[in-house]
Design an enzyme around this catalytic site. Structure first.
Site, mmCIF file in Angstrom:
data_model
loop_
_atom_site.group_PDB
_atom_site.id
_atom_site.type_symbol
_atom_site.label_atom_id
_atom_site.label_comp_id
_atom_site.label_asym_id
_atom_site.label_seq_id
_atom_site.Cartn_x
_atom_site.Cartn_y
_atom_site.Cartn_z
ATOM 1 N N ARG A 91 4.299 1.627 -11.914
ATOM 2 C CA ARG A 91 3.672 1.290 -10.443
ATOM 3 C C ARG A 91 2.879 -0.028 -10.826
ATOM 4 N NH1 ARG A 91 3.487 7.011 -9.754
ATOM 5 N NH2 ARG A 91 1.124 6.956 -9.982
ATOM 6 N N SER A 142 2.646 -8.446 8.787
ATOM 7 C CA SER A 142 2.021 -7.551 7.621
ATOM 8 C C SER A 142 3.169 -6.693 7.297
ATOM 9 C CB SER A 142 0.990 -6.585 8.543
ATOM 10 O OG SER A 142 0.359 -5.892 7.364
ATOM 11 N N TYR A 167 4.096 6.366 4.836
ATOM 12 C CA TYR A 167 3.756 5.740 3.609
ATOM 13 C C TYR A 167 3.112 6.401 2.619
ATOM 14 C CZ TYR A 167 4.637 0.545 5.084
ATOM 15 O OH TYR A 167 5.156 -0.365 5.402
ATOM 16 N N LYS A 203 -6.591 -0.621 6.683
ATOM 17 C CA LYS A 203 -5.737 -0.317 7.249
ATOM 18 C C LYS A 203 -5.587 1.268 7.560
ATOM 19 C CE LYS A 203 -1.537 0.837 6.555
ATOM 20 N NZ LYS A 203 -0.191 1.109 6.405
ATOM 21 N N GLU A 245 -3.445 0.114 13.727
ATOM 22 C CA GLU A 245 -1.928 0.201 13.502
ATOM 23 C C GLU A 245 -1.312 1.431 14.222
ATOM 24 O OE1 GLU A 245 1.748 0.403 10.435
ATOM 25 O OE2 GLU A 245 -0.266 0.514 9.594
ATOM 26 N N ASP A 252 0.949 -1.269 -0.121
ATOM 27 C CA ASP A 252 0.068 -0.193 0.022
ATOM 28 C C ASP A 252 0.714 1.456 -0.015
ATOM 29 O OD1 ASP A 252 1.025 -0.911 2.580
ATOM 30 O OD2 ASP A 252 -0.505 0.609 3.538
ATOM 31 N N LYS A 287 -1.783 -4.039 14.163
ATOM 32 C CA LYS A 287 -0.729 -4.137 13.659
ATOM 33 C C LYS A 287 0.192 -3.061 14.388
ATOM 34 C CE LYS A 287 1.650 -3.298 9.231
ATOM 35 N NZ LYS A 287 1.526 -3.070 7.724
ATOM 36 N N GLU A 306 1.759 2.617 15.461
ATOM 37 C CA GLU A 306 3.296 2.498 15.291
ATOM 38 C C GLU A 306 4.149 3.470 16.151
ATOM 39 O OE1 GLU A 306 6.940 1.945 12.166
ATOM 40 O OE2 GLU A 306 5.079 2.558 11.215
#
Length: 365
Positions: A56, A302, A365, A148, A189, A34, A231, A191
């Site tokens: 891509r 993941s 990301y 996500k 998630e 992703d 996650k 993080e």
């Protein structure tokens, strides 16, 4: 504060539970594909490939046309919006290539991080809630089964702050609730970045605190935990920490943090790789699964960079290298499938970039 509320209907509960459990099936995990346009551009820069929509598409096609071995260890793929609507060379939607392997398509739904005004040390929150309900409904119609959303917390002298921890926990809870209302399993998630010189003890305490806030918020928002996945980061010392810890120490800190904060109702944990090398991510996941003690959840992966670094290097944008790139992907998927059940032997599945660190400072990301 009222204690009168509703969980999803029995039918929706069953649907969400089935999806979540399929994702964390024995020996399987998630391929995180992703990366945003900007992030995949950085990966392409490393191999001398221009960041165009066609390149891509070609690269994601490489990933999703790997042979049937991929489906033996990959249960889900997280897609970027663009990829969900792209097609292969023969006109087959890329999402159908995934589905035909028995792999569940998922979708990244956050719109990136923004600075949290008034906070110290460039702390952030994640945006994208405004039109999330509408987007989730459309993604479900278009074949996605899970979603996500990534929130980021940093460790520093006075951070993460109470403001940042609370804000991000509530954002994750609201996201999770909206996903479930639309039949998508939310992957939560939070993080804790590996940037910094903090030791393992500090990383563990911050991770425990963050997860405690997240699960309080999910409870406050009446999120159906059996239809969610977590996650998180593994508990590792900061990248600049002078002390080097063993995989067994990382495993002990990680499992202990989860035991203290993660309800048994959650079906599984799909760890992010957090800039670890491909090999380190596999070795640490294996150690986590071998760690003795109560582990009522599946503990799997993941991974983005830790599944794709060798694939990108082998491919290098050349059509004649597609098969070589796919073989690298399958090897790392197999390594992590074994690690997810505590049966990976360090170094037993070599790959082109296995030892290369994938750390990116303040990674987005």
């Amino acid at each position: 504060m009222t204690t009168y509320f509703n969980y999803p209907s029995p039918a929706l509960q069953e649907e969400l539970k089935n999806i979540a459990n399929a994702i964390v099936a024995h020996g399987k995990g998630i391929l995180a594909a992703d990366e945003s346009v900007a992030t995949i551009g950085k990966r392409f820069d490393d191999i001398g490939v221009e960041n165009t929509e066609e390149n891509r598409r070609t690269y994601r096609q490489l990933l999703f046309t790997a042979d049937e071995r991929l489906g033996k260890t990959i249960s889900g793929v997280i897609l970027f919006h663009e990829t969900l609507y792209q097609k292969s060379d023969d006109g087959t939607p890329l999402v159908k290539l995934i589905q035909d392997k028995g792999i569940l398509p998922g979708i990244k739904v956050d719109k990136g991080t923004v600075n949290l005004f008034g906070a110290e040390g460039e702390e952030s929150t994640t945006q994208g809630l405004d039109d999330l309900d509408k987007r989730c409904a459309q993604y479900k119609k278009d074949g996605c089964q899970f979603a996500k959303w990534r929130c980021v917390l940093k460790i520093g002298k006075n951070i993460p702050s109470y403001q940042a921890i609370l804000e991000n926990a509530n954002v994750l809870a609201r996201y999770a609730s909206i996903c479930q209302a639309n039949g998508l399993v939310p992957i939560v998630e939070p993080e804790v970045l590996p940037d910094g010189d903090h030791d393992l003890d500090r990383a563990q305490k911050v991770t425990e605190t963050v997860l405690a806030f997240v699960y309080k918020a999910l409870n406050d928002h009446h999120v159906f935990l059996e239809g969610t996945l977590l996650k998180p980061n593994m508990v590792t010392a900061g990248q600049s920490c002078s002390t080097k810890y063993t995989p067994e120490q990382v495993a002990a800190a990680t499992v202990t943090a989860l035991q203290r904060t993660l309800p048994a109702a959650v079906p599984g944990v799909t760890f992010l790789s957090g800039g670890q090398s491909e090999e380190d991510a596999s070795v640490h996941l294996n150690a986590i699964n071998q760690y003795p003690g109560k582990k009522p959840w599946a503990l799997t992966f993941s991974y983005g960079r830790a599944l794709q670094a060798s694939t990108l290097k082998a491919w290098s944008g050349k059509a004649e290298n597609v098969k070589a790139g796919q073989e690298e992907l399958i090897k790392r998927a197999q390594a992590n499938g074994l690690a997810a059940v505590g049966k990976y032997e360090a170094g037993s599945i070599p790959s082109l970039a296995a030892a290369k660190s994938n750390f990116v400072q303040a990674h987005s990301y």
